[in-house]
Design a protein around this motif. Structure first.
Motif, PDB file in Angstrom:
ATOM      1  N   UNK A 203      -4.007 -13.516  -4.842  1.00  0.00           N
ATOM      2  CA  UNK A 203      -5.074 -12.780  -4.145  1.00  0.00           C
ATOM      3  C   UNK A 203      -4.454 -11.950  -3.012  1.00  0.00           C
ATOM      4  N   UNK A 204      -3.774 -12.648  -2.115  1.00  0.00           N
ATOM      5  CA  UNK A 204      -3.251 -11.979  -0.916  1.00  0.00           C
ATOM      6  C   UNK A 204      -2.137 -10.991  -1.237  1.00  0.00           C
ATOM      7  N   UNK A 205      -1.144 -11.441  -2.006  1.00  0.00           N
ATOM      8  CA  UNK A 205       0.023 -10.590  -2.297  1.00  0.00           C
ATOM      9  C   UNK A 205      -0.375  -9.332  -3.095  1.00  0.00           C
ATOM     10  N   UNK A 206      -1.176  -9.453  -4.198  1.00  0.00           N
ATOM     11  CA  UNK A 206      -1.542  -8.223  -4.923  1.00  0.00           C
ATOM     12  C   UNK A 206      -2.297  -7.213  -4.056  1.00  0.00           C
ATOM     13  N   UNK A 207      -3.264  -7.718  -3.240  1.00  0.00           N
ATOM     14  CA  UNK A 207      -4.046  -6.782  -2.420  1.00  0.00           C
ATOM     15  C   UNK A 207      -3.135  -6.098  -1.398  1.00  0.00           C
ATOM     16  N   UNK A 208      -2.313  -6.907  -0.728  1.00  0.00           N
ATOM     17  CA  UNK A 208      -1.434  -6.366   0.313  1.00  0.00           C
ATOM     18  C   UNK A 208      -0.447  -5.349  -0.276  1.00  0.00           C
ATOM     19  N   UNK A 209       0.192  -5.713  -1.387  1.00  0.00           N
ATOM     20  CA  UNK A 209       1.180  -4.821  -2.001  1.00  0.00           C
ATOM     21  C   UNK A 209       0.513  -3.544  -2.499  1.00  0.00           C
ATOM     22  N   UNK A 210      -0.705  -3.664  -3.049  1.00  0.00           N
ATOM     23  CA  UNK A 210      -1.377  -2.464  -3.574  1.00  0.00           C
ATOM     24  C   UNK A 210      -1.811  -1.546  -2.436  1.00  0.00           C
ATOM     25  N   UNK A 211      -2.301  -2.130  -1.330  1.00  0.00           N
ATOM     26  CA  UNK A 211      -2.695  -1.289  -0.185  1.00  0.00           C
ATOM     27  C   UNK A 211      -1.482  -0.488   0.300  1.00  0.00           C
ATOM     28  N   UNK A 212      -0.333  -1.151   0.419  1.00  0.00           N
ATOM     29  CA  UNK A 212       0.861  -0.437   0.876  1.00  0.00           C
ATOM     30  C   UNK A 212       1.330   0.585  -0.156  1.00  0.00           C
ATOM     31  N   UNK A 213       1.173   0.244  -1.454  1.00  0.00           N
ATOM     32  CA  UNK A 213       1.631   1.187  -2.479  1.00  0.00           C
ATOM     33  C   UNK A 213       0.720   2.412  -2.542  1.00  0.00           C
ATOM     34  N   UNK A 214      -0.538   2.267  -2.098  1.00  0.00           N
ATOM     35  CA  UNK A 214      -1.446   3.425  -2.041  1.00  0.00           C
ATOM     36  C   UNK A 214      -0.854   4.521  -1.170  1.00  0.00           C
ATOM     37  N   UNK A 215      -0.088   4.076  -0.156  1.00  0.00           N
ATOM     38  CA  UNK A 215       0.505   5.038   0.773  1.00  0.00           C
ATOM     39  C   UNK A 215       1.456   5.990   0.051  1.00  0.00           C
ATOM     40  N   UNK A 216       2.016   5.571  -1.089  1.00  0.00           N
ATOM     41  CA  UNK A 216       2.917   6.459  -1.842  1.00  0.00           C
ATOM     42  C   UNK A 216       2.175   7.734  -2.211  1.00  0.00           C
ATOM     43  N   UNK A 217       0.901   7.607  -2.627  1.00  0.00           N
ATOM     44  CA  UNK A 217       0.112   8.786  -3.001  1.00  0.00           C
ATOM     45  C   UNK A 217      -0.195   9.637  -1.769  1.00  0.00           C
ATOM     46  N   UNK A 218      -0.600   8.944  -0.673  1.00  0.00           N
ATOM     47  CA  UNK A 218      -1.008   9.704   0.512  1.00  0.00           C
ATOM     48  C   UNK A 218       0.190  10.360   1.197  1.00  0.00           C
ATOM     49  N   UNK A 219       1.332   9.660   1.193  1.00  0.00           N
ATOM     50  CA  UNK A 219       2.540  10.241   1.792  1.00  0.00           C
ATOM     51  C   UNK A 219       2.942  11.481   1.002  1.00  0.00           C
ATOM     52  N   UNK A 220       2.844  11.400  -0.335  1.00  0.00           N
ATOM     53  CA  UNK A 220       3.224  12.539  -1.177  1.00  0.00           C
ATOM     54  C   UNK A 220       2.336  13.747  -0.881  1.00  0.00           C
ATOM     55  N   UNK A 221       1.003  13.514  -0.809  1.00  0.00           N
ATOM     56  CA  UNK A 221       0.115  14.665  -0.571  1.00  0.00           C
ATOM     57  C   UNK A 221       0.251  15.176   0.860  1.00  0.00           C
ATOM     58  N   UNK A 222       0.452  14.256   1.821  1.00  0.00           N
ATOM     59  CA  UNK A 222       0.590  14.680   3.226  1.00  0.00           C
ATOM     60  C   UNK A 222       1.885  15.459   3.411  1.00  0.00           C
ATOM     61  N   UNK A 223       2.958  15.001   2.767  1.00  0.00           N
ATOM     62  CA  UNK A 223       4.236  15.687   2.955  1.00  0.00           C
ATOM     63  C   UNK A 223       4.206  17.070   2.308  1.00  0.00           C
ATOM     64  N   UNK A 224       3.425  17.222   1.229  1.00  0.00           N
ATOM     65  CA  UNK A 224       3.314  18.539   0.595  1.00  0.00           C
ATOM     66  C   UNK A 224       2.708  19.538   1.587  1.00  0.00           C
ATOM     67  N   UNK A 225       1.697  19.055   2.347  1.00  0.00           N
ATOM     68  CA  UNK A 225       1.034  19.945   3.300  1.00  0.00           C
ATOM     69  C   UNK A 225       1.862  20.157   4.558  1.00  0.00           C
ATOM     70  N   UNK A 226       2.513  19.062   5.033  1.00  0.00           N
ATOM     71  CA  UNK A 226       3.151  19.126   6.356  1.00  0.00           C
ATOM     72  C   UNK A 226       4.593  19.618   6.335  1.00  0.00           C
ATOM     73  N   UNK A 227       5.308  19.329   5.269  1.00  0.00           N
ATOM     74  CA  UNK A 227       6.755  19.572   5.322  1.00  0.00           C
ATOM     75  C   UNK A 227       7.213  20.839   4.614  1.00  0.00           C
ATOM     76  N   UNK A 228       6.360  21.817   4.503  1.00  0.00           N
ATOM     77  CA  UNK A 228       6.859  23.079   3.956  1.00  0.00           C
ATOM     78  C   UNK A 228       7.855  23.630   4.974  1.00  0.00           C
ATOM     79  N   UNK A 229       9.030  24.029   4.472  1.00  0.00           N
ATOM     80  CA  UNK A 229      10.135  24.370   5.380  1.00  0.00           C
ATOM     81  C   UNK A 229       9.835  25.667   6.140  1.00  0.00           C
ATOM     82  N   UNK A 230       8.926  25.558   7.120  1.00  0.00           N
ATOM     83  CA  UNK A 230       8.518  26.742   7.861  1.00  0.00           C
ATOM     84  C   UNK A 230       9.440  27.022   9.039  1.00  0.00           C
ATOM     85  N   UNK A 231      10.167  26.011   9.513  1.00  0.00           N
ATOM     86  CA  UNK A 231      11.082  26.215  10.642  1.00  0.00           C
ATOM     87  C   UNK A 231      12.388  25.496  10.336  1.00  0.00           C
ATOM     88  N   UNK A 232      13.399  25.785  11.157  1.00  0.00           N
ATOM     89  CA  UNK A 232      14.719  25.166  10.951  1.00  0.00           C
ATOM     90  C   UNK A 232      14.611  23.645  11.110  1.00  0.00           C
TER      91      UNK A 232
END
Lengths: 206, 227
Positions: free
Chosen positions: A105-134
């Motif tokens: 119960x605890x381990x699957x929920x905890x691991x899945x919540x953290x793994x959700x961040x993989x999707x959000x980090x990917x979409x956030x980095x697409x928006x934030x990290x476009x190489x606009x400055x040095x």
């Protein structure tokens, strides 16, 4: 009594723990060992206070909000189940219902919540990290090189592994040290403010 | 396909899918799993606190014969009455629940805050402050087997200048102009490399967790792949 005595306790316990560091002796060792043990033990009582607060809030939510009642009962049911299965000392042994519930119960929920961040980090980095400055380019390039470390790239892998190792051990180490130095100074200043009674927000109101 | 027959594997798989459903939008399945997690984890940490800390660190020290069935190692040990102090402090902490005696809990809190402040002051001074300075004052020219070491020299120069410029970047009492501004600019570039490395590692950690959950669903639960 309500405000002065806590300040005296903070001052005395803080100063004692500082002094024991500078005067190595059997008594200092005794004080250090016992103080560490006592903090951990008293900390468990703080967990109990937190749990009491959680139960009170959840019960109130179940009473007042019909829309949230099912979820509040779910929280209380999960809590009761774990308390009942963890009531005995043997509950902590592998294979007990308590530890099985922890694993399934605890381990699957905890691991899945953290793994959700993989999707959000990917979409956030697409928006934030476009190489606009040095600066953004340096950050992006470093992240890219570090992420390539685990991917088999044939002959490039060896060079990339060396480069990642160098980045971690040289520029990363330098900046981390600057940050740790700053954090360390902040910790020292805050500790002194607390011990000397300048910082007293932890006492709360009235 | 070799579907698991273990009820607990099904519980884990359905909870995993419930949490993943949040990728679509907030929904009752996600909320159910979220609330279950709160209740289960609160009870788990409470039980761990009791059996892992209170019993061996407090009750077994105060009354070893009472605890010898749970902890055989304490059998025959003498009671340590110094542990009445954390017991009293703990009871004082619980006075927070009493409307009239809530102020007594401040004494226990004061002990924890004071002791922690004293511990962290010396610890930060020694390892975070003096230790970091000590390890940053390094030779800027290095030799390996008697010959000039180019990579080692460049690395040490970058470490020394990186720490120096990084600290300058965090120094806000002087305007970042001229030579000071150049050093600050170098500092932020070094910091960006660290943030980039940190970001890369965070992404890798999350991806590996995701791979772990996928393996659980497809190997342990559905049995369509092997581990």
């Amino acid at each position: 009594m309500k405000r002065t005595l806590p300040l005296v306790i903070v001052f005395c316990s803080g100063i004692l723990l500082i002094i024991q560091h500078f005067i190595p002796s059997e008594e200092s060792e005794f004080l250090y060992t016992y103080a560490l043990d006592w903090i951990i033990t008293v900390g468990v009582y703080a967990i109990m206070l937190g749990i009491w607060s959680l139960i009170r809030v959840t019960v109130n939510k179940a009473r007042r909000d019909p829309g949230e009642r099912f979820y509040a009962i779910t929280t209380l049911a999960g809590f009761s189940f774990m308390v009942l299965t963890g009531w005995r000392a043997e509950s902590l042994h592998a294979g007990s219902i308590f530890m099985t519930a922890f694993n399934y119960i605890l381990i699957p929920i905890q691991a899945t919540i953290f793994s959700l961040l993989a999707f959000y980090v990917a979409s956030a980095s697409y928006r934030a990290f476009r190489a606009r400055s040095a600066l953004a380019t340096v950050l992006l390039l470093t992240a890219f090189i570090v992420m390539l470390r685990l991917i088999p790239l044939g002959p490039i892998s060896k060079a990339n592994n060396w480069l990642v190792g160098w980045i971690l051990m040289v520029p990363n180490l330098a900046a981390s040290r600057a940050i740790i130095l700053g954090v360390g100074l902040g910790m020292i200043a805050t500790s002194m403010k607390i011990i000397l009674g300048i910082e007293r927000k932890y006492l709360g109101g009235d | 396909m070799n579907l698991s027959g273990d009820i607990w594997v099904w519980v884990g798989a359905l909870l995993t899918l419930s949490i993943f459903s949040f990728l679509y939008k907030d929904n009752p399945f996600y909320k159910f799993a979220e609330h279950l997690f709160v209740g289960v984890s609160a009870a788990y940490w409470m039980c761990m606190g009791i059996w892992g800390t209170l019993v061996p660190n407090l009750f077994a020290k105060l009354h070893p014969p009472l605890m010898k069935t749970i902890l055989p190692a304490v059998a025959g040990k003498e009671p340590d009455y110094w542990y009445f102090i954390p017991l009293i402090l703990g009871i004082m902490f619980l006075m927070r629940l009493s409307p009239k005696g809530a102020w007594i809990s401040r004494w226990a809190l004061a002990f924890i805050v004071g002791t922690t402040a004293g511990l962290y002051l010396t610890r930060s001074l020694r390892s975070d402050f003096i230790g970091q300075i000590q390890y940053s004052i390094i030779p800027l020219v290095t030799y390996k087997d008697g010959a000039f070491n180019f990579v080692g020299t460049i690395s040490n120069i970058i470490i020394f200048l990186g720490v120096f410029c990084g600290l300058i970047y965090f120094f806000f009492s002087k305007e970042h102009k001229g030579a000071f501004g150049v050093a600050s600019r170098v500092g932020i570039y070094i910091l960006m490399i660290t943030f980039g490395a940190g970001f890369g590692y965070t992404v890798m950690a999350r991806i590996s967790l995701l791979v772990g959950r996928m393996q659980y669903l497809f190997a342990d639960w559905l049995g369509v792949i092997s581990r």
